[in-house]
Design an enzyme around this catalytic site. Structure first.
Site, short mmCIF file in Angstrom:
data_model
loop_
_atom_site.label_atom_id
_atom_site.label_comp_id
_atom_site.label_asym_id
_atom_site.label_seq_id
_atom_site.Cartn_x
_atom_site.Cartn_y
_atom_site.Cartn_z
N GLY A 1 -2.84 -5.56 27.70
CA GLY A 1 -1.50 -4.97 27.73
C GLY A 1 -1.04 -4.43 29.07
O GLY A 1 -1.40 -4.94 30.14
N HIS B 1 29.01 -13.63 1.27
CA HIS B 1 30.17 -12.79 1.56
C HIS B 1 30.10 -11.53 0.70
O HIS B 1 29.80 -11.63 -0.48
CB HIS B 1 31.47 -13.54 1.25
CG HIS B 1 32.68 -12.67 1.43
ND1 HIS B 1 33.18 -12.35 2.67
CD2 HIS B 1 33.46 -12.03 0.51
CE1 HIS B 1 34.24 -11.56 2.51
NE2 HIS B 1 34.42 -11.34 1.21
P1 FAD Z 1 -0.61 -3.56 24.30
O1 FAD Z 1 0.22 -3.32 23.12
O2 FAD Z 1 -0.36 -2.77 25.52
O3 FAD Z 1 -2.13 -3.36 23.83
C1 FAD Z 1 -3.20 -3.42 24.71
C2 FAD Z 1 -4.36 -2.64 24.12
O4 FAD Z 1 -5.52 -2.90 24.87
C3 FAD Z 1 -4.15 -1.13 24.16
O5 FAD Z 1 -4.34 -0.58 22.89
C4 FAD Z 1 -5.21 -0.64 25.15
O6 FAD Z 1 -5.73 0.64 24.82
C5 FAD Z 1 -6.28 -1.71 24.99
N1 FAD Z 1 -7.15 -1.85 26.18
C6 FAD Z 1 -6.78 -1.98 27.48
N2 FAD Z 1 -7.86 -2.17 28.27
C7 FAD Z 1 -8.94 -2.15 27.44
C8 FAD Z 1 -10.33 -2.29 27.66
N3 FAD Z 1 -10.84 -2.53 28.87
N4 FAD Z 1 -11.15 -2.18 26.59
C9 FAD Z 1 -10.66 -1.96 25.35
N5 FAD Z 1 -9.36 -1.84 25.07
C10 FAD Z 1 -8.49 -1.94 26.12
N6 FAD Z 1 8.48 -4.82 22.55
C11 FAD Z 1 9.21 -5.43 21.59
O7 FAD Z 1 9.03 -6.62 21.37
N7 FAD Z 1 10.14 -4.74 20.85
C12 FAD Z 1 10.38 -3.42 21.06
O8 FAD Z 1 11.23 -2.82 20.38
C13 FAD Z 1 9.64 -2.76 22.07
N8 FAD Z 1 9.84 -1.44 22.30
C14 FAD Z 1 9.08 -0.80 23.24
C15 FAD Z 1 9.33 0.54 23.47
C16 FAD Z 1 8.58 1.22 24.42
C17 FAD Z 1 8.85 2.70 24.65
C18 FAD Z 1 7.56 0.53 25.14
C19 FAD Z 1 6.71 1.26 26.13
C20 FAD Z 1 7.32 -0.81 24.93
C21 FAD Z 1 8.09 -1.50 23.99
N9 FAD Z 1 7.92 -2.87 23.75
C22 FAD Z 1 8.67 -3.50 22.80
C23 FAD Z 1 6.92 -3.65 24.51
C24 FAD Z 1 5.65 -3.88 23.65
O9 FAD Z 1 5.12 -2.62 23.29
C25 FAD Z 1 4.63 -4.67 24.45
O10 FAD Z 1 5.21 -5.87 24.91
C26 FAD Z 1 3.44 -5.03 23.55
O11 FAD Z 1 2.81 -3.87 23.05
C27 FAD Z 1 2.41 -5.85 24.33
O12 FAD Z 1 1.34 -6.16 23.50
P2 FAD Z 1 -0.12 -6.45 24.07
O13 FAD Z 1 -0.96 -6.73 22.87
O14 FAD Z 1 -0.05 -7.46 25.15
O15 FAD Z 1 -0.58 -5.08 24.77
#
Ligand code: FAD
Ligand code: NAD
Length: 464
Positions: free
Chosen positions: A144, A443
């Site tokens: 992420g 509708h």
């Molecule tokens: P993440 O959700 O960031 O998850 C990554 C995970 O990996 C985390 O839990 C982290 O703790 C874990 N991690 C990292 N490194 C390690 C490691 N070395 N070992 C173990 N665990 C690790 N997107 C939308 O589509 N719609 C929305 O309405 C929306 N609203 C948002 C509102 C806010 C305020 C924010 C900040 C973001 C929003 N987003 C939204 C974006 C969305 O949250 C991200 O695009 C999405 O969470 C990305 O998913 P991901 O699985 O790639 O990473």
């Protein structure tokens, strides 16, 4: 030493969905997460808590502004911010617990701690000092992103806020400066404006909501200004300092420098991929010039048995994009033809009205020199929109001038996030504007405006 066929690192919407698909495909799967709960940014501090606060504050705002017109008398309306935050936290707990349940249901082993590669097949997991080592045949990296910090404004959680802080304030600030007119700035700016803060958005580019169709951005800008949000576009934040009273920013626009002051500042200038401490160099995984994990068309990194998805790889930082990539990447691992159609990924800004887009914008079509037809319809005359007191906005459909194939759909409406799904399906199936126009819509519904815009593409709007 445990052996897995697939180890997923990171349990956000990318990672946990990838793990479920891997288990469904018969891989012995484990998922490792460093946070206290599963669900990643989206469930814990992103999509879900922000939408909970947007919903609560929208009710409050509607009660204040519109109840009288509906013949509802509500005297002495006030906000219990603690209760509002508690509701938000309960939703987060329910959903993150739900992900835990899904891991158990799919027999996915949950490992807690921060994962670091020791070599291309071995990962060390550090859980508050207790270290274990696991090996796997294949990996999905889904670690992420985190908020970008400005060099002169370090997050302190009190005056200089990231989105993580801005979804958990215990008092409504008198005034809030928001740096960045993207999704976070506009959504969380709306939350605190509705609760009474004076909100000023400072955006570096000439327009807000970059990436969305210009007409969507301009309609949102006007609407947010009507709601009392001050918006400075084309304005660069040069520096900032925490003062006795809060924060003072030095900003420049058209060669002029001015000061903006407020109680707090939300820095919402984007997010950056998070790969710190992951030991990618030990595994041999390469990054792009822009610091994202380098992948091929099948989500394979420079080390073929290690895939990467979601916010750490190229593309929009969106939860549904991360999940779709998770499924496709794991299907590829299983020798199946998993894929993601990057031309049909919807984007939504959950302000009120919402802005939603899929496909190409009018600006992109012009830039590419594509001959297109455009049809628009407003929500103003729509019966359901009038009944719902939600007449702001429009639907615009852009279709190929020759083939009528839908190339882009752009919506501003209180229901835009739901209405866009129809447009995504049509684009996914290669459908035409006429296909939408000939499809029966219930509708009275707001979706009839999508149909009306499709009629307009053909030059024969029924109600226009
Ligand atoms: P993440 O959700 O960031 O998850 C990554 C995970 O990996 C985390 O839990 C982290 O703790 C874990 N991690 C990292 N490194 C390690 C490691 N070395 N070992 C173990 N665990 C690790 N997107 C939308 O589509 N719609 C929305 O309405 C929306 N609203 C948002 C509102 C806010 C305020 C924010 C900040 C973001 C929003 N987003 C939204 C974006 C969305 O949250 C991200 O695009 C999405 O969470 C990305 O998913 P991901 O699985 O790639 O990473
Ligand atoms: P963003 O990239 O969407 O917007 C950041 C904005 O800040 C840009 O418009 C940029 O021009 C501006 N900016 C950058 N530096 C600046 C400066 N020094 N001064 C003034 N303006 C500056 O990023 P975000 O809003 O922080 O969101 C981060 C990510 O999270 C995005 O990728 C977004 O897609 C995702 N997100 C999505 C949703 C949603 O889908 N509804 C909601 C929240 C977040």
């Amino acid at each position: 030493m445990p052996q897995y066929q697939v180890l997923v690192i990171g349990a956000g919407p990318g990672g946990y969905v990838a793990a479920i698909r891997a288990a469904q495909l018969g891989f012995k799967t484990a998922i490792v997460e460093k946070g206290k709960t599963l669900g990643g940014t989206c469930l814990n501090v992103g999509c879900i808590p922000s939408k909970a606060l947007l919903a609560s504050t929208e009710h409050y705002h509607f009660a204040q502004e519109r109840f009288a017109a509906h013949g509802i008398v509500a005297e002495k309306l006030s906000v219990d911010l603690g209760a509002m935050m508690k509701r938000k936290d309960q939703i987060v707990t329910k959903l993150t617990g739900g992900v835990d349940f899904l891991m158990k249901k799919n027999k996915i082993e949950k490992l807690t701690g921060k994962a670091t590669f020791l070599d291309a097949n071995t990962v060390e997991i550090d859980n508050a000092g207790t270290k274990t080592t696991v090996t796997a045949e294949k990996f999905v990296l889904a670690t992420g992103s985190v908020p970008v910090e400005l060099p002169f404004l370090k997050f302190d959680g009190k005056t200089v806020l990231s989105s993580d802080h801005a979804i958990a304030l215990t008092e409504v600030p008198k005034s809030l400066l928001v740096i960045g007119g993207g999704a976070i700035g506009l959504e969380l700016g709306s939350v605190w404006r509705r609760l009474g803060a004076e909100v000023t958005v400072v955006e570096f580019l000439p327009r807000i909501a970059t990436g969305f169709d210009g007409q969507v951005a301009e309609t949102l800008r006007k609407s947010l200004i009507k709601q009392g949000i001050t918006i400075h576009t084309g304005t660069k934040v040069e520096s900032g300092e925490v003062t006795k009273g809060g924060i003072a920013l030095t900003v420049s626009a058209e060669g002029k420098t001015t000061k903006l002051e407020a109680e707090k500042v939300l820095v919402a200038v984007g997010r950056r991929p998070y790969v710190e401490g992951l030991g990618l160099e030990k595994a041999g995984v390469a990054l792009t010039d822009r610091g994202r994990v380098k992948i091929d068309a099948h989500w394979k990194t420079s080390v073929p048995h290690i895939s990467a998805i979601g916010d750490i790889v190229d593309g929009p930082m969106l939860a549904h994009k991360a999940s779709d990539e998770g499924i496709a990447a794991v299907e590829r691992m299983a020798g199946k033809p998993g894929q993601v159609n990057f031309d049909a990924i919807p984007g939504v800004i959950y302000t009120n009205p919402e802005g939603a887009s899929v496909g190409l914008t009018e600006e992109q079509l012009k830039e590419k020199g594509v001959a297109y037809k455009s049809g628009s319809a407003p929500f103003g005359p729509n019966g359901r929109a009038l009944a719902n007191d939600a007449t702001e906005g429009f639907v615009k459909i852009l279709a190929d001038a020759k083939t009528d194939r839908v190339l882009g759909v752009h919506i501003v409406s209180s229901a835009a996030s739901e209405l866009i799904a129809q447009a995504v399906s049509v684009i996914e199936f290669g459908g035409s504007a006429e296909d939408i126009a000939r499809t029966c819509h219930a509708h009275p519904t707001m979706s009839e405006v999508v149909r009306e815009a499709a009629h307009a593409v053909g030059g024969h709007p029924i109600h226009g």
